[in-house]
Design a protein around this motif. Structure first.
Motif, PDB file in Angstrom:
ATOM      1  N   GLU A 700       0.838  -1.198   0.000  1.00 57.14           N
ATOM      2  CA  GLU A 700       0.000   0.000   0.000  1.00 57.14           C
ATOM      3  C   GLU A 700       0.874   1.249   0.000  1.00 57.14           C
ATOM      4  O   GLU A 700       1.810   1.350   0.787  1.00 57.14           O
ATOM      5  N   TYR A 701       0.587   2.158  -0.920  1.00 55.45           N
ATOM      6  CA  TYR A 701       1.304   3.433  -0.958  1.00 55.45           C
ATOM      7  C   TYR A 701       0.363   4.538  -0.519  1.00 55.45           C
ATOM      8  O   TYR A 701      -0.810   4.556  -0.891  1.00 55.45           O
ATOM      9  N   VAL A 702       0.897   5.458   0.238  1.00 59.07           N
ATOM     10  CA  VAL A 702       0.150   6.677   0.545  1.00 59.07           C
ATOM     11  C   VAL A 702       0.378   7.638  -0.612  1.00 59.07           C
ATOM     12  O   VAL A 702       1.496   7.819  -1.059  1.00 59.07           O
ATOM     13  N   VAL A 703      -0.728   8.202  -1.105  1.00 57.66           N
ATOM     14  CA  VAL A 703      -0.610   9.183  -2.167  1.00 57.66           C
ATOM     15  C   VAL A 703      -0.874  10.558  -1.570  1.00 57.66           C
ATOM     16  O   VAL A 703      -1.924  10.806  -0.973  1.00 57.66           O
ATOM     17  N   ARG A 710      -4.046  12.166   0.108  1.00 59.35           N
ATOM     18  CA  ARG A 710      -5.230  12.199  -0.751  1.00 59.35           C
ATOM     19  C   ARG A 710      -5.826  10.802  -0.917  1.00 59.35           C
ATOM     20  O   ARG A 710      -6.890  10.660  -1.491  1.00 59.35           O
ATOM     21  N   GLY A 711      -5.150   9.799  -0.453  1.00 59.16           N
ATOM     22  CA  GLY A 711      -5.671   8.447  -0.569  1.00 59.16           C
ATOM     23  C   GLY A 711      -4.540   7.439  -0.555  1.00 59.16           C
ATOM     24  O   GLY A 711      -3.385   7.787  -0.328  1.00 59.16           O
ATOM     25  N   THR A 712      -4.899   6.179  -0.768  1.00 57.02           N
ATOM     26  CA  THR A 712      -3.880   5.144  -0.837  1.00 57.02           C
ATOM     27  C   THR A 712      -4.122   4.303  -2.069  1.00 57.02           C
ATOM     28  O   THR A 712      -5.245   4.230  -2.576  1.00 57.02           O
ATOM     29  N   GLY A 745       8.118   1.806  -1.511  1.00 53.98           N
ATOM     30  CA  GLY A 745       7.448   0.973  -0.513  1.00 53.98           C
ATOM     31  C   GLY A 745       6.604   1.742   0.474  1.00 53.98           C
ATOM     32  O   GLY A 745       5.956   1.133   1.335  1.00 53.98           O
ATOM     33  N   ARG A 746       6.617   3.095   0.362  1.00 51.81           N
ATOM     34  CA  ARG A 746       5.901   3.851   1.387  1.00 51.81           C
ATOM     35  C   ARG A 746       4.917   4.867   0.828  1.00 51.81           C
ATOM     36  O   ARG A 746       3.729   4.779   1.060  1.00 51.81           O
ATOM     37  N   LEU A 747       5.455   5.858   0.094  1.00 53.04           N
ATOM     38  CA  LEU A 747       4.537   6.908  -0.333  1.00 53.04           C
ATOM     39  C   LEU A 747       4.992   7.564  -1.615  1.00 53.04           C
ATOM     40  O   LEU A 747       6.143   7.447  -2.040  1.00 53.04           O
ATOM     41  N   ILE A 748       4.044   8.276  -2.214  1.00 57.15           N
ATOM     42  CA  ILE A 748       4.350   9.107  -3.367  1.00 57.15           C
ATOM     43  C   ILE A 748       3.685  10.453  -3.143  1.00 57.15           C
ATOM     44  O   ILE A 748       2.539  10.530  -2.714  1.00 57.15           O
TER      45      ILE A 748
END
Length: 752
Positions: A700-703, A710-712, A745-748
Motif C-alpha cells: 500500500e502506498y500513501v498518495v 489524498r488516498g492510498t 514501498g511507502r509513499l508518493i
RNA sequence: GCGGAUAUGGCGGAAUUGGCAGACGCGCUAGACUUAGGAUCUAGUGAGCAAUCGUGGGGGUUCAAGUCCCUCUAUCCGCACCA
C-alpha cells in the motif's frame, strides 16, 4: 491452566534434566550475561528485584535460544552494613542470618524462573570467597595501590565510629543523633586516582548509558589548568588568564602552611578558626554556603605583576582538591567576590591576560597541570561484618602483608560485634594475636574490615572459577561481561570501582581485558500505582509474593515485560497485570484449535515473518514491551485466519518462551509439538524469519498531493516508480505535477 | 550553578535512517451469546458537524518534522563553595 502446578512441574523438569546447567566446553559463542547480585536481606524478594531479574533473565534466555553459550550466574553480596545493622537491631547474628536469607532468596529466584546454574554461585561472606578478596587486597598492596594515610573522616561522637557519608545527615548521626565531626584518622585507601585518566577516556569505548558515563565523567571531574607559586604556596587555577586581578590568596584550614604561621596574635586567631572549621562536618560545610575566614597577617607576592596580596584562611577552599589553596579573583569569580565583599578585601575589575604568554612569562613559578575531583577510595571499616584486611603489624618489621598461603584471614564468630569506636575484631585476642610472618615474633593483626564494595568490585571475575581454592580466577576463563544489568544508583560507586579493579588487574597482566562490561543496562523503577516511590513508610508497597502464589511468576514476568519500558519503569497497574492471564488463555484457545500442520495463509505467513524479525531485535535491545506486542499481533493474525497451523503456533510459542518460560514449555506439549526425552524448548533454536514473507505481495502506498494525504493505492511489491506514479495519477484530477517525491514501498507525493 | 534525561489520547506505552502519529494493551461505547457474568465474541474509540486540527510552548529547515536546528517552560535524576 493451573499456573502454579505448571510452574512447579517445569521447575522440577529443568532441575531433573540439568536444563540450566552451564557447559564451559560448549562450542557455541560464549555470552556472559550478568545481573548485579543482591544483598540477601531478611525480607522476601521485592518488586524491584523482580523487575530487575525477571526481564533480565528473559534476555539471557533469548540469547541462549539464538545460539549463544550463555553464562548467567547469580550470587549474593552478603557482607556489609545492612546485614550487620539488621542483626544488631534484631539481636541476632549476621552469619546465620545470611545462610537463611541466601536459602530463601535462592528458592525465590528459582520460583521466578531464573535460568541460573547454581554450581557457579558465590556468597561474598563465605571464606572461600573473601579469601580471594583478601588476595586482591594483597595484589593492590604489592603494587603500591593499597596504602595508609591520615585523612579526614566523619566521626560520630556518640557511636565512636567512622560513618559513611550517607549515615550522617545534617551533621548528625542517623542512628544516635549525636554530632558528627571531622577528624583525622589513619586509614586504608585504594589508589583509584592512579587510573583517573583511563577511567575517563575509556568511557568512550563502552556501550553504557549516556547518563552513567556522564555521571562518571562528573565524578572524576578532570580540570585542565595551571599550578602557580605565590612565594612557595602553590595554587591551582583553571583561569590563569585572571592572574592580573588577584587581590588575595586563600588557604583551606587543613593546609600545612597554616601551621607554619608565626606571627603570635594572628596565629592564635588562625588556630582558633582552624579548630572551629575542623569541628564542622563535611555535610555542614557543603550545606552552609556562608563563607567564613580569617586573615593570617601574611602577604604573598603575585608572580605575574609583583603585587603583595593578603593571605587568608577560609573553609570554602577544599583541601582535598587541587592544592588546597586558591587565588582570589573577586573581579571574576563570584565566590571570591562574595568573600571579598564580606571581609572588605580589594576588588579589581578583571582584565584577562593571554594564557600561553602568561605561563611563559611566569617561567618556573607556573606550569600547566591537570587535576581531578576523584579521590582515593577509603576501604577500611571499623565494623565487624566484612572481610578482615590481611595485614599484620610487627614492632620490628612494621606493616607486613599476610602471606598468600595463609589466606583466608578468617573472620571469627563474635557474639558482641557492636561498634564502639575501635573495630570489634580488636576485642578478640585470639584474632589479634599472631606472629610476624617475617621475623616470627609476636605481632598484631589489622582489625579493620574492608568496605563491602571491595567484595563486589571483582566478583564477576570469580564466577567461572567458583570452587577452585587454588586461584581467584583464571586468565583463560575470566571473561568480560557482555551485558551487565543493574541499578543506576551504582554509577559512581560499584561501577566505577569495578572498572578500576579491572584496569588494575589488566595493567599487571592478571586478565586480558580492561573494562568489566561491554554493555550496561539499567532497569527502571517500578512505582506505586499513584506514581510515588514504593516505601514501607508510605504503606504503598506491592509485594510479588501474592501474585506468584496466585498465578506463578510467568504472569508477573509477562506483565513487567509488557507494561513498561524496561529502562524507564513506571507506575504499577493492577488492571494491566490482570490482563496477562487473558492473553495466555487466548494462546491456549489457539493451540486447542490447531487444525493443520503447515501455514498456508499468506497474511499469517507475513505477520509471522515480521514478528519473528521484530522480536529478535526487540529482545536484543531490551525492548520487551514491543516484543510482547508483536507476539500479540501474531496471535491476532492466527486467530483471525481459518486455518490454525501447528507451524505458526510453534513459532509463537518459541517467541514467547523467554518471556513465559514455564507456560511456554506447557504450551509446547499442549500443541503436541515434538520433544526428545529430557529436552527443553530452551535447547531449541529461536525461530528465524522467512525472508520470502517479510514483504506482502501487494504493497500500500500513501498518495499525497502537496504533502497532504489524498488516498492510498495498492500495487504489487515489484511495482516500479513508474507503475506507482501511473496508479497514483488517478487521484490527481489530470493536473501535471511540478515535482514528484517517491519513497519506495511507502509513499508518493505530488507537488502541483 | 554544572551535567544527564523526559514531555505523545482518559491510562500504560509504540513509531527503522525525516515518510500514513497513536502499534500493542487497558479503559470506554454499542451489539451478540447469555434465565444478568468483573467471562467470551463482533464493531467502534485522538479532537471536531465539517473543511480541518493535533506529539509541553514559540520560531526555523524541508516536498515531508514526534523525529533535525534555535529558543523557552515544566518534571525527574546525579554532582555541587572543585578554584
Amino acid at each position: 491452566m493451573n499456573y502454579t502446578e505448571v510452574h512447579k512441574k517445569w521447575q522440577k523438569y529443568w532441575n531433573e534434566h540439568d536444563t540450566n546447567k552451564f557447559d564451559p566446553k560448549s562450542k557455541r559463542p560464549a555470552y556472559y550475561h550478568l545481573d548485579m547480585f543482591p544483598y540477601p536481606s531478611a525480607a522476601n524478594l521485592h518488586m524491584g528485584h523482580y523487575f530487575h531479574y525477571a526481564p533480565s533473565d528473559t534476555h539471557a534466555r533469548f540469547m541462549r535460544m539464538t545460539g549463544h553459550n550463555v553464562f548467567h550466574p547469580m550470587g549474593y553480596d552478603s557482607f556489609g552494613l545492612p546485614s550487620e545493622n539488621h542483626a544488631l537491631k534484631t539481636n541476632t547474628h549476621p552469619g546465620p542470618n545470611t545462610t537463611t536469607n541466601v536459602e530463601r532468596f535462592t528458592r525465590q529466584l528459582n520460583e521466578l524462573g531464573g535460568m541460573y546454574d547454581w554450581n557457579y554461585s558465590l556468597t561474598t561472606s563465605e571464606p572461600d570467597y573473601y579469601k580471594w578478596t583478601q588476595w586482591l587486597f594483597l595484589q593492590l598492596h604489592k603494587h603500591g595501590l593499597a596504602y595508609q594515610k591520615e585523612a579526614a573522616v566523619n566521626w560520630c561522637s556518640g557511636c565512636q565510629t567512622v560513618l559513611a557519608n550517607e549515615q550522617s545527615q545534617d551533621g548528625k548521626c542517623e542512628r544516635c543523633n549525636a554530632e558528627v565531626v571531622r577528624m583525622n584518622k589513619n586509614q586504608w585507601f585504594f589508589r583509584i586516582t592512579d587510573f583517573a585518566d583511563e577511567l575517563l577516556t575509556d568511557l568512550d569505548k563502552i556501550d553504557w548509558p549516556a547518563k552513567t558515563r556522564a555521571m562518571q565523567t562528573n565524578w572524576i571531574g578532570k580540570s585542565d589548568g595551571a599550578r602557580i607559586t605565590f612565594d612557595g604556596i602553590d595554587v591551582f587555577t583553571t583561569r590563569i588568564d585572571t592572574i592580573n586581578s588577584v587581590t588575595f590568596l586563600v588557604l583551606s584550614p587543613e593546609h600545612p602552611f597554616v601551621d607554619k604561621l608565626t606571627t603570635k596574635e594572628q596565629s592564635r586567631a588562625v588556630a582558633e578558626y582552624k579548630k572551629m572549621a575542623a569541628k564542622k562536618s563535611e555535610i555542614e560545610r557543603m550545606e552552609n554556603h556562608e563563607k567564613t575566614g580569617v586573615f593570617t597577617g601574611h602577604y604573598v607576592t603575585n608572580p605575574y605583576n609583583g603585587d603583595r596580596v593578603p593571605l587568608w584562611v577560609a573553609d570554602y577552599v577544599i583541601y582535598g582538591y587541587g592544592t588546597g589553596a586558591v587565588m582570589g579573583v573577586p573581579g571574576y569569580d563570584e565566590r571570591d567576590r562574595e568573600f571579598a565583599e564580606k571581609y572588605n578585601i580589594q576588588i579589581l575589575e578583571n582584565e584577562f591576560v593571554p594564557v600561553a604568554a602568561t605561563i611563559k612569562k611566569l617561567g618556573k613559578s607556573a606550569r600547566t597541570e591537570t587535576t581531578y575531583r576523584l579521590r582515593d577510595w577509603s576501604i577500611g571499616r571499623q565494623r565487624y561484618w566484612g572481610s578482615p584486611i590481611p595485614i599484620i603489624y610487627c614492632d620490628k618489621c612494621g606493616v607486613v602483608p599476610v602471606p598468600e598461603h595463609q589466606l583466608p584471614v578468617m573472620l571469627p564468630h563474635l557474639d558482641d560485634f557492636k561498634p564502639r569506636g575501635a573495630p570489634p575484631l580488636a576485642n578478640d585476642p585470639n584474632f589479634v594475636k599472631t606472629t610476624c610472618p617475617i621475623c616470627k615474633i609476636p605481632a598484631k593483626r589489622e582489625t579493620e574490615t574492608m568496605d563491602t564494595f571491595v567484595c563486589s568490585s571483582w566478583y564477576f571475575l570469580r564466577y567461572p572459577t567458583v570452587g577452585n581454592d587454588k586461584i581467584a580466577f583464571d586468565k583463560t576463563t575470566a571473561r568480560q561481561i557482555d551485558t551487565y544489568v543493574g541499578g543506576a544508583e551504582h554509577a559512581c560507586g560499584h561501577l566505577l570501582q569495578a572498572r578500576f579493579i579491572t584496569k588494575f588487574l589488566h595493567k599487571h597482566g592478571y586478565i586480558n581485558f580492561n573494562e568489566p562490561a561491554k554493555k550496561l543496562v539499567h532497569q527502571g523503577m517500578i512505582l506505586a500505582s499513584d506514581g510515588q516511590k514504593m516505601s514501607k513508610s508510605k504503606g504503598n508497597t506491592i509485594a510479588p509474593d501474592n501474585y506468584v502464589a496466585e498465578f506463578g511468576s510467568d504472569i508477573l514476568r509477562l506483565y513487567m515485560l509488557f507494561g513498561f519500558n524496561y529502562t524507564d519503569g513506571g507506575p504499577w497497574s493492577e488492571g494491566t497485570l490482570k490482563t496477562m492471564p487473558r492473553f495466555i488463555e487466548r494462546v491456549i484457545r489457539a493451540v486447542e484449535q490447531i487444525n493443520c500442520e503447515m501455514e498456508t495463509d499468506p497474511e499469517v505467513q507475513h505477520i509471522r515473518a515480521t514478528t519473528i524479525a521484530a522480536v529478535r531485535t526487540d529482545m536484543q535491545d531490551f525492548s520487551f514491551n514491543t516484543a510482547v506486542a508483536r507476539c500479540m499481533e501474531l496471535l491476532n493474525a492466527i486467530s483471525a485466519a481459518k486455518g490454525k497451523s501447528r507451524e505458526s503456533i510453534r513459532d509463537l510459542i518459541l517467541c514467547l518462551a523467554p518471556m513465559i518460560p514455564h507456560i511456554a514449555e506447557e504450551l509446547w506439549d499442549m500443541a503436541k509439538l515434538p520433544r526428545k526425552t529430557g529436552e527443553s524448548i530452551f535447547n531449541m533454536a529461536f525461530p528465524t524469519a522467512d525472508p520470502n514473507h517479510l514483504e506482502r505481495a501487494m504493497v500500500e502506498y500513501v498518495v499525497q498531493v502537496n504533502s497532504k494525504k489524498r488516498g492510498t493505492i495498492t500495487v504489487s511489491k515489484d511495482a516500479t516508480q513508474k507503475d506507482v506514479e501511473a496508479a497514483a495519477q488517478k487521484l490527481l484530477d489530470g493536473t501535471t505535477p511540478k515535482k514528484t517525491v517517491y519513497v519506495p514501498g511507502r509513499l508518493i507525493n505530488f507537488i502541483v
